[in-house]
Each structure stands twice: as structure tokens, then as C-alpha cells.
Design a protein around this motif. Structure first.
Motif, PDB file in Angstrom:
ATOM      1  N   ALA A  26      18.462  29.449  22.820  1.00 33.71           N
ATOM      2  CA  ALA A  26      19.554  28.561  22.413  1.00 33.71           C
ATOM      3  C   ALA A  26      19.141  27.729  21.209  1.00 33.71           C
ATOM      4  CB  ALA A  26      19.946  27.652  23.568  1.00 33.71           C
ATOM      5  N   ARG A  27      20.146  27.283  20.473  1.00 32.91           N
ATOM      6  CA  ARG A  27      19.920  26.433  19.303  1.00 32.91           C
ATOM      7  C   ARG A  27      21.095  25.469  19.163  1.00 32.91           C
ATOM      8  NH1 ARG A  27      16.961  27.337  14.299  1.00 32.91           N
ATOM      9  NH2 ARG A  27      16.298  29.220  15.338  1.00 32.91           N
TER      10      ARG A  27
ATOM     11  N   ALA B  88      32.531  12.363  11.406  1.00 33.68           N
ATOM     12  CA  ALA B  88      32.580  11.834  10.045  1.00 33.68           C
ATOM     13  C   ALA B  88      31.243  12.027   9.328  1.00 33.68           C
ATOM     14  CB  ALA B  88      32.951  10.357  10.060  1.00 33.68           C
ATOM     15  N   GLY B  89      30.130  12.027  10.085  1.00 37.15           N
ATOM     16  CA  GLY B  89      28.823  12.095   9.447  1.00 37.15           C
ATOM     17  C   GLY B  89      28.072  13.395   9.565  1.00 37.15           C
ATOM     18  N   ALA B  90      28.588  14.368  10.360  1.00 42.46           N
ATOM     19  CA  ALA B  90      27.795  15.581  10.561  1.00 42.46           C
ATOM     20  C   ALA B  90      28.631  16.762  11.049  1.00 42.46           C
ATOM     21  CB  ALA B  90      26.680  15.314  11.575  1.00 42.46           C
ATOM     22  N   ILE B  91      28.069  17.950  10.865  1.00 44.06           N
ATOM     23  CA  ILE B  91      28.634  19.186  11.410  1.00 44.06           C
ATOM     24  C   ILE B  91      27.686  19.646  12.511  1.00 44.06           C
ATOM     25  CG2 ILE B  91      29.189  21.594  10.910  1.00 44.06           C
ATOM     26  CD1 ILE B  91      29.787  20.631   8.009  1.00 44.06           C
ATOM     27  N   HIS B  92      28.242  20.013  13.672  1.00 43.16           N
ATOM     28  CA  HIS B  92      27.460  20.370  14.854  1.00 43.16           C
ATOM     29  C   HIS B  92      27.724  21.829  15.224  1.00 43.16           C
ATOM     30  CE1 HIS B  92      26.651  16.082  16.009  1.00 43.16           C
ATOM     31  NE2 HIS B  92      27.659  15.944  15.158  1.00 43.16           N
ATOM     32  N   LEU B  93      26.651  22.577  15.517  1.00 42.46           N
ATOM     33  CA  LEU B  93      26.768  23.960  15.948  1.00 42.46           C
ATOM     34  C   LEU B  93      25.846  24.173  17.152  1.00 42.46           C
ATOM     35  CD1 LEU B  93      27.697  26.916  15.614  1.00 42.46           C
ATOM     36  CD2 LEU B  93      25.782  27.221  14.027  1.00 42.46           C
ATOM     37  N   LEU B  94      26.416  24.649  18.252  1.00 44.01           N
ATOM     38  CA  LEU B  94      25.655  24.976  19.450  1.00 44.01           C
ATOM     39  C   LEU B  94      25.854  26.451  19.746  1.00 44.01           C
ATOM     40  CD1 LEU B  94      24.013  24.220  21.996  1.00 44.01           C
ATOM     41  CD2 LEU B  94      26.193  23.634  23.079  1.00 44.01           C
ATOM     42  N   THR B  95      24.754  27.201  19.856  1.00 44.37           N
ATOM     43  CA  THR B  95      24.797  28.612  20.206  1.00 44.37           C
ATOM     44  C   THR B  95      23.800  28.837  21.326  1.00 44.37           C
ATOM     45  OG1 THR B  95      25.266  29.202  17.916  1.00 44.37           O
ATOM     46  CG2 THR B  95      24.531  30.965  19.353  1.00 44.37           C
ATOM     47  N   SER B  96      24.245  29.491  22.396  1.00 42.06           N
ATOM     48  CA  SER B  96      23.369  29.744  23.530  1.00 42.06           C
ATOM     49  C   SER B  96      23.568  31.163  24.037  1.00 42.06           C
ATOM     50  CB  SER B  96      23.664  28.748  24.647  1.00 42.06           C
ATOM     51  OG  SER B  96      22.906  29.051  25.786  1.00 42.06           O
TER      52      SER B  96
END
Length: 131
Positions: free
Chosen positions: A111-112, A98-106
Motif C-alpha cells: 500500500a501507498r 486547499a493545501g494538498a492532493i491525496h492519493l491512497l492505493t492499497s
């Protein structure tokens, strides 16, 4: 500044499949679990040390590589449902709360993990290398 980030950020990412892990006969999906430990947190452009950790779990399946599936990021802050791809080297996951968009790339080279707040212009980013 970018050179500082490259040397100052550390991320440990390890793959651990349960003993005897295999594709489920019920749904044809393969479970996995990753643990990410972060040493540096950057809020917009200001960075500081941290000991933030996330666990990424998922069930992969589908036609052809890379395997695509449902994923979840769990931390002491929150749990994020999403989807992504993991082929043993490249991991990408996108989720939303509800409060954020999350992106994980490795990738093997680095990685980020980024959390972009909804409604305000604020991003929290974790940088490092996967080991």
C-alpha cells in the motif's frame, strides 16, 4: 534504498463493515470503513518512524465492478473528501484539500498513501503492506 523501504515500512489495513451492513434501500450504496496504521513516513526521500493513522470511510455503488463511490480520509491532521474504487482487494482513492492532493492505493501486496503539497514541491509518502 527501495529494499530498505520494503522491509522498513509497515501498514495495517483492516476492513470492518458494521454488523448487518448492507446496501441502503434509500440510495443503493454500500457503506464501508478501513483503518490504516502507518509505521514509516517519508518526506521526499528522507524516511523516519511514525505512528500516523487514517480512517477511510465511503459509500460504494454503481454499475458493475469495481464499486465506485464517495470516500473520506480522516486523520488528526485533516479530513479529505474524495472518490475512488474498492472491490475488497484493490482500493484507490483520490482527494484534494486547499493545501494538498491525496492519493491512497492499497493491494494485498502493498500500500501507498501520498500527500503532495500544492504550491511547493513536497511529497509525504507512507509505505507498507496491508494485513
Amino acid at each position: 534504498a527501495m529494499r530498505f523501504w520494503a522491509f522498513a515500512c509497515l501498514l495495517t489495513l483492516s476492513l470492518s463493515l458494521p454488523a448487518g451492513a448492507q446496501t441502503s434501500e434509500e440510495d443503493g450504496l454500500t457503506p464501508f470503513e478501513l483503518t490504516c496504521v502507518f509505521a514509516t513516513e517519508c518526506v521526499d526521500e528522507d524516511c523516519a518512524g511514525t505512528d500516523f493513522e487514517i480512517t477511510v470511510t465511503g459509500r460504494l455503488g454503481g454499475d458493475g465492478p469495481p464499486p465506485f463511490g464517495e470516500m473520506e480520509i480522516a486523520s488528526i491532521a485533516e479530513t479529505v473528501q474524495g472518490s475512488g474504487e474498492y472491490d475488497g482487494e484493490l482500493l484507490t482513492m483520490l482527494g484534494r484539500t486547499a493545501g494538498a492532493i491525496h492519493l491512497l492505493t492499497s493491494l494485498p501486496e502493498g500500500a501507498r498513501y501520498s500527500v503532495h503539497q500544492v504550491g511547493i514541491p513536497l511529497a509525504i509518502t507512507y509505505l507498507g503492506h496491508c494485513q
